[in-house]
Design a protein around this motif. Structure first.
Motif, PDB file in Angstrom:
ATOM      1  N   SER A  72      -0.263 -19.985   5.437  1.00 37.40           N
ATOM      2  CA  SER A  72       1.328 -19.884   5.371  1.00 37.40           C
ATOM      3  C   SER A  72       1.293 -19.155   3.989  1.00 37.40           C
ATOM      4  CB  SER A  72       1.751 -20.953   5.455  1.00 37.40           C
ATOM      5  OG  SER A  72       3.135 -20.981   5.468  1.00 37.40           O
ATOM      6  N   HIS A  73       2.341 -18.346   4.022  1.00 42.50           N
ATOM      7  CA  HIS A  73       2.739 -17.102   3.046  1.00 42.50           C
ATOM      8  C   HIS A  73       3.552 -16.817   2.562  1.00 42.50           C
ATOM      9  CE1 HIS A  73       1.092 -13.200   5.033  1.00 42.50           C
ATOM     10  NE2 HIS A  73       0.577 -13.964   5.337  1.00 42.50           N
ATOM     11  N   ASP A  74       3.965 -15.648   1.977  1.00 43.04           N
ATOM     12  CA  ASP A  74       5.684 -15.355   1.383  1.00 43.04           C
ATOM     13  C   ASP A  74       5.142 -14.057   0.260  1.00 43.04           C
ATOM     14  OD1 ASP A  74       7.870 -14.165   1.138  1.00 43.04           O
ATOM     15  OD2 ASP A  74       9.128 -15.421   0.510  1.00 43.04           O
ATOM     16  N   LYS A  75       5.312 -13.234  -0.065  1.00 45.07           N
ATOM     17  CA  LYS A  75       4.623 -12.508  -0.602  1.00 45.07           C
ATOM     18  C   LYS A  75       5.770 -12.634  -2.086  1.00 45.07           C
ATOM     19  CE  LYS A  75       2.682  -7.504  -2.959  1.00 45.07           C
ATOM     20  NZ  LYS A  75       2.598  -6.291  -1.746  1.00 45.07           N
ATOM     21  N   GLN A  76       7.125 -12.739  -1.545  1.00 42.47           N
ATOM     22  CA  GLN A  76       8.293 -12.349  -2.537  1.00 42.47           C
ATOM     23  C   GLN A  76       8.049 -13.524  -3.444  1.00 42.47           C
ATOM     24  OE1 GLN A  76      11.609 -11.709  -0.643  1.00 42.47           O
ATOM     25  NE2 GLN A  76      10.803 -11.996   1.054  1.00 42.47           N
ATOM     26  N   GLN A  77       7.368 -14.993  -3.144  1.00 41.62           N
ATOM     27  CA  GLN A  77       7.554 -16.388  -3.414  1.00 41.62           C
ATOM     28  C   GLN A  77       6.295 -16.450  -4.759  1.00 41.62           C
ATOM     29  OE1 GLN A  77       9.329 -19.306  -1.910  1.00 41.62           O
ATOM     30  NE2 GLN A  77       9.193 -18.560   0.455  1.00 41.62           N
ATOM     31  N   ARG A  95      -0.635  -9.536  -9.018  1.00 38.05           N
ATOM     32  CA  ARG A  95      -1.108  -8.557  -9.421  1.00 38.05           C
ATOM     33  C   ARG A  95      -2.969  -8.860  -7.786  1.00 38.05           C
ATOM     34  NH1 ARG A  95      -1.019  -9.303 -14.658  1.00 38.05           N
ATOM     35  NH2 ARG A  95      -2.739 -10.718 -14.459  1.00 38.05           N
ATOM     36  N   ALA A  96      -3.236 -10.349  -7.981  1.00 33.87           N
ATOM     37  CA  ALA A  96      -3.922 -10.911  -7.037  1.00 33.87           C
ATOM     38  C   ALA A  96      -3.741  -9.882  -5.994  1.00 33.87           C
ATOM     39  CB  ALA A  96      -4.005 -12.225  -7.072  1.00 33.87           C
ATOM     40  N   ASP A  97      -2.815 -10.416  -4.886  1.00 31.94           N
ATOM     41  CA  ASP A  97      -2.290 -10.148  -3.713  1.00 31.94           C
ATOM     42  C   ASP A  97      -2.525 -10.845  -2.795  1.00 31.94           C
ATOM     43  OD1 ASP A  97      -0.852  -8.571  -1.987  1.00 31.94           O
ATOM     44  OD2 ASP A  97      -2.299  -7.395  -1.893  1.00 31.94           O
ATOM     45  N   ILE A  98      -2.760 -11.689  -2.600  1.00 36.79           N
ATOM     46  CA  ILE A  98      -3.285 -12.534  -1.616  1.00 36.79           C
ATOM     47  C   ILE A  98      -3.396 -12.168  -0.508  1.00 36.79           C
ATOM     48  CG2 ILE A  98      -3.808 -15.428  -0.666  1.00 36.79           C
ATOM     49  CD1 ILE A  98      -5.942 -14.308  -3.401  1.00 36.79           C
ATOM     50  N   GLU A  99      -1.591 -11.957  -0.176  1.00 36.09           N
ATOM     51  CA  GLU A  99      -1.027 -11.172   1.142  1.00 36.09           C
ATOM     52  C   GLU A  99      -2.339 -10.111   1.723  1.00 36.09           C
ATOM     53  OE1 GLU A  99       2.693  -9.126   2.116  1.00 36.09           O
ATOM     54  OE2 GLU A  99       3.563 -11.941   1.963  1.00 36.09           O
ATOM     55  N   SER A 113      -7.766 -15.110  -6.192  1.00 34.80           N
ATOM     56  CA  SER A 113      -8.839 -14.850  -5.678  1.00 34.80           C
ATOM     57  C   SER A 113      -9.818 -15.672  -5.218  1.00 34.80           C
ATOM     58  CB  SER A 113      -8.943 -12.975  -5.867  1.00 34.80           C
ATOM     59  OG  SER A 113      -8.323 -12.379  -6.073  1.00 34.80           O
ATOM     60  N   ALA A 114     -10.323 -15.816  -6.368  1.00 32.06           N
ATOM     61  CA  ALA A 114     -12.034 -16.548  -5.921  1.00 32.06           C
ATOM     62  C   ALA A 114     -12.075 -17.630  -5.347  1.00 32.06           C
ATOM     63  CB  ALA A 114     -12.899 -17.180  -7.236  1.00 32.06           C
ATOM     64  N   GLN A 115     -10.992 -18.274  -4.916  1.00 33.46           N
ATOM     65  CA  GLN A 115     -10.784 -19.514  -4.296  1.00 33.46           C
ATOM     66  C   GLN A 115     -10.781 -18.855  -2.884  1.00 33.46           C
ATOM     67  OE1 GLN A 115      -6.882 -21.363  -6.194  1.00 33.46           O
ATOM     68  NE2 GLN A 115      -7.729 -23.385  -7.102  1.00 33.46           N
ATOM     69  N   PHE A 116      -9.729 -17.501  -2.907  1.00 31.01           N
ATOM     70  CA  PHE A 116      -9.698 -17.415  -1.425  1.00 31.01           C
ATOM     71  C   PHE A 116     -10.915 -17.132  -0.768  1.00 31.01           C
ATOM     72  CE2 PHE A 116      -8.178 -14.118   1.659  1.00 31.01           C
ATOM     73  CZ  PHE A 116      -7.503 -14.997   2.059  1.00 31.01           C
ATOM     74  N   ASP A 117     -11.982 -15.856  -2.121  1.00 29.76           N
ATOM     75  CA  ASP A 117     -12.814 -15.577  -1.328  1.00 29.76           C
ATOM     76  C   ASP A 117     -13.783 -16.454  -0.342  1.00 29.76           C
ATOM     77  OD1 ASP A 117     -12.218 -12.805  -1.848  1.00 29.76           O
ATOM     78  OD2 ASP A 117     -13.029 -12.987  -3.514  1.00 29.76           O
ATOM     79  N   LYS A 118     -13.871 -17.878  -1.573  1.00 26.29           N
ATOM     80  CA  LYS A 118     -14.538 -19.024  -1.174  1.00 26.29           C
ATOM     81  C   LYS A 118     -14.022 -19.650   0.025  1.00 26.29           C
ATOM     82  CE  LYS A 118     -17.389 -22.954  -2.755  1.00 26.29           C
ATOM     83  NZ  LYS A 118     -17.201 -23.971  -2.214  1.00 26.29           N
TER      84      LYS A 118
END
Length: 489
Positions: free
Chosen positions: A305-310, A318-322, A285-290
């Motif tokens: 590029s992302h896929d929540k399944q993987q 838990r981070a739920d980056i998607e 999460s911190a990496q994404f926010d920065k």
């Protein structure tokens, strides 16, 4: 699928009632619209005036789709001297016709070096042919009749036997040379998304772009194709959320700017015009926010590029980056839905294997899935070594760095683990299901031994790397064995 005499097909359409006609074409495995049948009538009418012989209308495969990629051909006829392909259009442009016939030539060229590609425009009764130099020309129907007459027909029970998915499913990592040499095509959906993203990149303004899609939808090929097209004009960095694989290293040697996520903190975003994050769902999460804050300040275009399944661990889930990606203000969202890599047989098997109460999935056993049952670990280790030497990619679960886990007792340390194969694909994949895999009350697959990473998700990751053949190595697990037997038998 069965071949058919196309005069028979048209006469069945004309004379049978809809229920009878649908049963007839279902028997042959034909998928053709009524409008296409009307176009086919025009083709047959032109040909019959030249040669009223039934033989030139025989042995056609109608609406054939290549397994795994759903590439479709209207009319195919196979000969040992050449292949005939005829596309049917009511109307189209020469640009679109040429593009489609060049694609068809590429896919069929892996079977026979000599391909004759035609396209009938029914509304104008115009017949086009793609010549050896990929030039489109208008030709007479006599040429088509002559080629059909002189074709030495092959007796084929199933065209699937002729097509090897490895020839077409190009990965930037596992087929790097083909990728670099442009020996691949994108699907229509991929091309549409790519063109919209290229417009956004070329605007030069800060923008966030999301590409979402499940396993086998071609996310990685799409983003690497985009980078290939812009990297000489735009300062571009690809960030892979994991360790780099052999394909990444090859691309770096060719001048591509690729880095693992652990090194991303060393880069100044002001030095780039475009940042591409592959497997974004695995970021912290911190990496994404920065990244969001820095990209906004630096006026850089960012593609996720992302896929929540993987996700492979509970922390990643838990981070739920998607969810964080979707919450970015003004983000442009694209979703890939067409399965281009997934073997339909294996895809159906996965759904049934991962839930033993599912019975709503059609499964056709084509012989690409096999399993072996063992009870002792020494035999398993020896068997893994045996098949590894015989062309199988035996994928293991990723172990914890903190404690020893049960699956390490039989795994080959030289086999690739779940984290190492992210974004990759292999023809022949083998996975191990030990005695700790089970099913819960709702039928969902679970793992009952403690592991740092989610074992069920890692198994899913490993199995979905399969292009062609899948082998399960089952260790002392009668429940999983029973499920496999019920699916495959």
């Amino acid at each position: 699928m069965k071949s058919i005499n196309i005069i028979s097909l048209v006469q069945a359409y004309t004379s049978l009632d809809p229920v009878e006609y649908n049963a007839y074409i279902k028997h042959y495995g034909i998928d053709i619209s009524n409008n296409e049948i009307e176009d086919l009538k025009i083709l047959i009418s032109n040909m019959y005036r030249i040669l009223p012989f039934v033989n030139i209308f025989d042995a056609f495969f109608v609406g054939y789709k290549i397994q795994h990629i759903s590439k479709e051909f209207d009319l195919l006829r196979f000969g040992d001297n050449y292949i005939m392909n005829i596309e049917l259009k009511n109307s189209s442009t020469e640009t679109k016709i040429k593009s489609q016939l060049i694609r068809n030539k590429y896919y069929l060229g892996h079977i026979n070096k000599v391909i004759h590609n035609f396209c009938l425009i029914a509304s104008t009764n115009t017949l086009y042919k793609l010549d050896n130099k990929n030039t489109l020309e208008i030709v007479d129907f006599n040429l088509l009749a002559q080629l059909l007459t002189n074709q030495n027909l092959l007796k084929i029970d199933n065209p699937d036997e002729l097509f090897n998915p490895s020839d077409y499913l190009v990965s930037p990592f596992n087929s790097t040379e083909k990728f670099i040499n442009n020996q691949y095509f994108l699907t229509g959906q991929q091309e549409t998304i790519r063109d919209k993203i290229l417009k956004a990149i070329n605007k030069g303004a800060s923008e966030f772009i999301s590409i979402n899609g499940g396993p086998g939808t071609g996310k990685t090929l799409l983003i690497y194709d985009i980078v290939k097209l812009v990297k000489d004009q735009k300062r571009t960095l690809i960030v892979h959320c994991g360790n780099l694989n052999e394909g990444h290293i090859k691309l770096r040697h060719l001048g591509w700017n690729v880095t693992p996520i652990k090194n991303f903190k060393n880069y100044d975003l002001n030095s780039f015009d475009l940042i591409v994050i592959d497997e974004t769902q695995r970021m912290y999460s911190a990496q994404f926010d920065k990244l969001i804050a820095d990209a906004t300040t630096s006026n850089v275009v960012s593609i996720f590029s992302h896929d929540k399944q993987q996700t492979l661990s509970s922390a990643e889930a838990r981070a739920d980056i998607e969810g964080k990606i979707n919450a970015v203000a003004g983000i442009s969202k694209f979703k890939l839905s067409d399965k281009i890599r997934t073997n339909k047989e294996i895809s159906s098997f996965i759904k049934l294997l991962f839930n033993n109460q599912r019975n709503d999935v059609f499964f056709s056993n084509c012989g690409n899935i096999d399993f072996n049952y063992f009870t002792d670990l020494i035999t398993v280790k020896n068997y893994i070594q045996l098949i590894s030497n015989d062309g199988w990619e035996v994928l293991r679960l990723t172990p914890s760095l903190r404690a020893t886990e049960h699956h390490e007792s039989y795994s080959n340390i030289y086999s690739k683990n779940s984290h190492a194969v992210i974004g990759q694909e292999f023809d022949n994949v083998a996975v191990v299901m030990d005695e700790y895999f089970s099913y819960d009350g709702s039928g969902s697959l679970i793992y009952q031994s403690k592991t740092y990473y989610d074992s069920v998700k890692m198994l899913f990751q490993n199995i979905t790397r399969t292009r062609k053949k899948l082998k399960l190595i089952i260790i002392a697990n009668k429940q999983v064995l029973s499920r496999c037997l019920s699916i495959l038998d």
